[in-house]
Design an enzyme around this catalytic site. Sequence first.
Site, PDB file in Angstrom:
ATOM      1  N   ASP B  59       6.437  13.950  -1.279  1.00 16.87           N
ATOM      2  CA  ASP B  59       5.714  13.156  -2.149  1.00 16.87           C
ATOM      3  C   ASP B  59       5.216  11.972  -1.498  1.00 16.87           C
ATOM      4  O   ASP B  59       4.068  11.697  -1.827  1.00 16.87           O
ATOM      5  CB  ASP B  59       6.482  12.926  -3.175  1.00 16.87           C
ATOM      6  CG  ASP B  59       7.215  14.120  -4.070  1.00 16.87           C
ATOM      7  OD1 ASP B  59       6.469  15.288  -4.503  1.00 16.87           O
ATOM      8  OD2 ASP B  59       8.442  14.228  -4.313  1.00 16.87           O
ATOM      9  N   ASP B  76      -7.027  -3.455  10.274  1.00 11.97           N
ATOM     10  CA  ASP B  76      -7.847  -4.512  10.692  1.00 11.97           C
ATOM     11  C   ASP B  76      -7.379  -5.144  11.989  1.00 11.97           C
ATOM     12  O   ASP B  76      -7.682  -6.496  12.397  1.00 11.97           O
ATOM     13  CB  ASP B  76      -8.198  -5.381   9.669  1.00 11.97           C
ATOM     14  CG  ASP B  76      -6.792  -6.011   9.166  1.00 11.97           C
ATOM     15  OD1 ASP B  76      -5.777  -5.239   9.602  1.00 11.97           O
ATOM     16  OD2 ASP B  76      -6.811  -6.765   8.107  1.00 11.97           O
ATOM     17  N   ASP B  95       1.673   8.330  -0.719  1.00 15.91           N
ATOM     18  CA  ASP B  95       1.663   8.025   0.850  1.00 15.91           C
ATOM     19  C   ASP B  95       1.491   6.551   1.116  1.00 15.91           C
ATOM     20  O   ASP B  95       1.031   5.981   0.589  1.00 15.91           O
ATOM     21  CB  ASP B  95       0.515   8.835   1.500  1.00 15.91           C
ATOM     22  CG  ASP B  95       0.880  10.365   1.355  1.00 15.91           C
ATOM     23  OD1 ASP B  95       1.851  10.910   0.906  1.00 15.91           O
ATOM     24  OD2 ASP B  95       0.078  10.999   2.042  1.00 15.91           O
ATOM     25  N   HIS B  97       1.041   3.944   4.367  1.00 16.69           N
ATOM     26  CA  HIS B  97       0.756   3.674   5.922  1.00 16.69           C
ATOM     27  C   HIS B  97       0.880   2.194   6.402  1.00 16.69           C
ATOM     28  O   HIS B  97       0.771   1.366   5.818  1.00 16.69           O
ATOM     29  CB  HIS B  97      -0.858   3.989   6.034  1.00 16.69           C
ATOM     30  CG  HIS B  97      -1.364   5.068   5.429  1.00 16.69           C
ATOM     31  ND1 HIS B  97      -2.510   5.439   5.217  1.00 16.69           N
ATOM     32  CD2 HIS B  97      -0.527   6.405   5.214  1.00 16.69           C
ATOM     33  CE1 HIS B  97      -2.826   6.758   4.739  1.00 16.69           C
ATOM     34  NE2 HIS B  97      -1.445   7.403   4.798  1.00 16.69           N
ATOM     35  N   HIS B 121       7.759  -3.177  -0.304  1.00 18.75           N
ATOM     36  CA  HIS B 121       6.528  -3.598  -1.196  1.00 18.75           C
ATOM     37  C   HIS B 121       5.824  -2.382  -1.169  1.00 18.75           C
ATOM     38  O   HIS B 121       5.304  -1.964  -2.243  1.00 18.75           O
ATOM     39  CB  HIS B 121       5.921  -4.583  -0.492  1.00 18.75           C
ATOM     40  CG  HIS B 121       4.359  -5.083  -0.996  1.00 18.75           C
ATOM     41  ND1 HIS B 121       4.308  -6.188  -1.763  1.00 18.75           N
ATOM     42  CD2 HIS B 121       3.173  -4.337  -1.301  1.00 18.75           C
ATOM     43  CE1 HIS B 121       3.097  -6.131  -2.275  1.00 18.75           C
ATOM     44  NE2 HIS B 121       2.311  -5.077  -1.705  1.00 18.75           N
ATOM     45  N   HIS B 125       4.104   0.276  -4.556  1.00 18.83           N
ATOM     46  CA  HIS B 125       2.840   0.991  -4.839  1.00 18.83           C
ATOM     47  C   HIS B 125       3.248   2.611  -4.967  1.00 18.83           C
ATOM     48  O   HIS B 125       2.523   3.220  -5.732  1.00 18.83           O
ATOM     49  CB  HIS B 125       1.633   0.823  -3.755  1.00 18.83           C
ATOM     50  CG  HIS B 125       1.353  -0.799  -3.630  1.00 18.83           C
ATOM     51  ND1 HIS B 125       1.213  -1.290  -4.734  1.00 18.83           N
ATOM     52  CD2 HIS B 125       1.325  -1.483  -2.797  1.00 18.83           C
ATOM     53  CE1 HIS B 125       0.932  -2.591  -4.458  1.00 18.83           C
ATOM     54  NE2 HIS B 125       0.998  -2.724  -3.131  1.00 18.83           N
TER      55      HIS B 125
END
Lengths: 80, 401
Positions: B59, B76, B95, B97, B121, B125
């Site tokens: 998942d 960035d 996912d 990243h 954190h 999400h």
Amino acid sequence: LPVIPEKEKEDMQFAQKYLENFYDFKEEKSSLFKSKDLNLMSEKIREMQSFFGLEVTGQLNSQTLNMMKQPRCGIPDVRS
Amino acid sequence: YSTFPLSPKWNKEDVTYRILNYTPDMLQEDVEEAIAKAFQLWSSVTPLRFIRLYSGEADIMISFASGFHGDFYSFDGPGGTLAHAYHPGKGIGGDAHFDEDENWTKFTTYSGFNLFLVAAHELGHSLGLGHSNVFGALMYPVYMGKDTRDYRLHQDDIDGIQSLYGPPKESPTKAFPPQEPTERTTTVAPSEMPPHEEPTEMTPTKLPARPEDCDPHLTFDAITTLRGEILFFKDNYVWRKSPYFTDIEHDTISSFWPSLAGGFDAAYEVDKKDQVMFFKDDQYWAVNGYNIQLGFPKPIQSLGFPRNVRKIDAAVHDQSTKKTYFFVGHRYWSFNENTQSMERGYPRKIAADFHGIYHVVDAALQKNGHFYFFHGSKQYEVDAKTKKLVRIMKSNSWFDC
């Protein structure tokens, strides 16, 4: 129209990118009047200042710019 | 707090995750520990359990990348955006990243970003939380390099995640005590996992109602000490007796160790290593506090049991002799924790060496220089030195019934 010194132009561009990334700011390509964009951007600055509990002025002051430069998460704070 | 538009969330309690690659900035086991602890924050306040997969589609797929990395949100370079994650959903949904151009660390320093904090954190999400404008909340968008020891979610974070998933079935209100500040021994080096054998996760066990503390017929699957506390296990339930607070705390195994399911056969602590071992069927796990050590589960045969031993009944570690006794039926083995090998001359009859212990041992505990062997709803107190039976009590005598 106000003439923006080089440093301020950089800061403005940085802030614009920041607001595009995190506050759904969209520069109106078709706008003839720079001032319309500045108003919209000022509105978005206000939204950002309010989110972070800064003094809400709509101006790109040093406090606001400093907050924009903090390392952060890439997810927007507000969504369209 | 905020959630994403239409409040997407995982419509199940078992959410899988997979670590696709690793940053070279940290040891692999430190990356795994940071991510496991980040998940633990969220599982401790919700009914969710997080199960790690080592292959295939999970998942929540976790990866490190820099610049453009295949989605619409390129990183960035150093500073600026540190990481991002997608709200629950199929494919890229969930996912997380992490920007490999950052310097990732397990410490809280000015020379890098703490992976545990950023991962916690981003996983917020992945579970459906947006950003919070509450300063000090984990879901506040700006990185705050806080002390991560005994890190606790802000109430705003808890309110937010519980608005999506509700509270845990049984909520542990207090964290484990930190490890005693003794010199930390190195973690047991993970043995090579046999190539054909996929590392498996425990399968969750059905959850019967929790028995009353003072039920006269109360029996236990396993019992162990842990950093000065005593944990009693039955199915997925935990009774926790601690010198740090008066009442018995009621928890679940999954709220401490999300990827372990209930139904332990045995458990014991080697306090010098700050390690607790859990046994279930023919496998065992080693944990340090909340962290499951790398390379587990391992087969019990790796301890020296013959193939015909498919599970053990109980285990207890003698802190003074550094021997661990494994009880299987009416016999027991003795394992030398220093040499990490079974002692010669075993198995021996339990009754031959432990006076008055004629039954199978369901669970065992060492405390205050005595062994406590549990059988059914009784416990037998035995002097650890003389191995003489001292008295017989009800199994729940520890709960001040």
